[in-house]
Structures are given as structure tokens and as C-alpha cells.
Design a protein around this motif. Structure first.
Motif, short mmCIF file in Angstrom:
data_model
loop_
_atom_site.label_atom_id
_atom_site.label_comp_id
_atom_site.label_asym_id
_atom_site.label_seq_id
_atom_site.Cartn_x
_atom_site.Cartn_y
_atom_site.Cartn_z
N GLU A 185 0.82 -1.22 0.00
CA GLU A 185 0.00 0.00 0.00
C GLU A 185 0.86 1.27 0.00
N GLU A 186 2.15 1.15 0.30
CA GLU A 186 3.04 2.31 0.30
C GLU A 186 3.86 2.41 -0.98
N THR A 225 -0.03 -6.08 2.74
CA THR A 225 0.01 -4.74 3.31
C THR A 225 0.87 -4.79 4.57
#
Length: 144
Positions: free
Chosen positions: A113-114, A129
Motif C-alpha cells: 500500500e506504500e 500490506t
């Protein structure tokens, strides 16, 4: 009795070398903001549980990047040497440090997610995640 395989590597300038007999041949890419700041991109690391030995240890700089982990680098050339979980001396070592490809398989990406939009890997991988990764670590430590 069979002889253990020893996996060896070194930093860019050769001042620090490492060896281990415990290596997971699966490469994981960490896309967390801290890994990307540290190296300018995802950390492509392999898990090395125990038995990691360093020569030239006096040339290793250590940065306490969190309460639970530290990062090591060569003080001479800046090569990133490891991400280490302090509690159990569990190392993640950049795959490129090793002298050969050691039969590595890239099959996991964490903190997906980053990951920024400006790059993508072509490999088919399992994607997790940060929350999923921390939950996995929590369940592993409760099973110990």
C-alpha cells in the motif's frame, strides 16, 4: 555428514564481508517509506535467520530505525548490509550483496500500500500490506 553451504557476500568496497549458512532463497521487496528513503527504492532482501557472520565489523554503522529494528551499512562505502530485528537477531540482507544469485526467487512484496505508482515489478508475487505483515509477525511470535 553433509557439508553446509556457505553463502558469502561483501559491500561495494570490500571492507565488510558476510557469510551465512541459513538463507531463505525467496526475495521479498519492502516498499515501506523507510526502506525507500534508505535506498531510494524498494529493499530487495533475503531472510537469514541465524548464523550471519561479519568480517570488518568495526566498519559497520548501525542506525536504530525503530524500537524493534536496526539497519546496518558500511562506514566506508555506504553499502546497505542488513535490516535486523533486534528481538531475535533475524536479518534481512539485500540480495545484491551476495556473490552470486544463489538461486533466488522473487515472490513477495510487503507494504504494497506504500508502493509509489512510478515503478512496478513484472514478477508475479504475493502482495501484503503492512497491517497483514505485522499480523503475521504477531501470530509467529505467539506460536513460539
Amino acid at each position: 555428514m553433509s557439508e553446509l553451504s556457505v553463502f558469502k557476500g561483501r559491500c561495494l568496497c570490500g571492507t565488510v564481508s558476510l557469510s551465512t549458512t541459513h538463507i531463505n532463497h525467496h526475495i521479498a521487496a519492502c516498499h515501506c517509506n523507510m526502506c525507500r528513503k534508505w535506498g531510494g527504492g524498494a529493499l530487495l532482501g533475503v531472510e537469514c535467520n541465524e548464523g550471519v557472520r561479519f568480517e570488518g565489523e568495526e566498519n559497520i554503522g548501525r542506525y536504530q530505525s525503530s524500537e524493534w529494528a536496526e539497519r546496518g551499512f558500511c562506514n566506508k562505502c555506504g553499502t546497505h548490509l542488513f535490516y535486523k530485528l533486534k528481538e531475535n537477531n533475524h536479518y534481512y540482507i539485500p540480495a545484491g550483496i551476495f556473490d552470486g544469485d544463489e538461486g533466488f526467487i522473487f515472490d513477495l512484496q510487503v507494504f504494497i500500500e506504500e508502493k509509489p505508482e512510478y515503478y512496478a515489478f513484472a514478477n508475479r508475487t504475493k502482495n501484503m500490506t503492512g497491517e497483514e505483515l505485522f499480523a503475521l509477525f504477531a501470530s509467529d511470535s505467539s506460536n513460539s
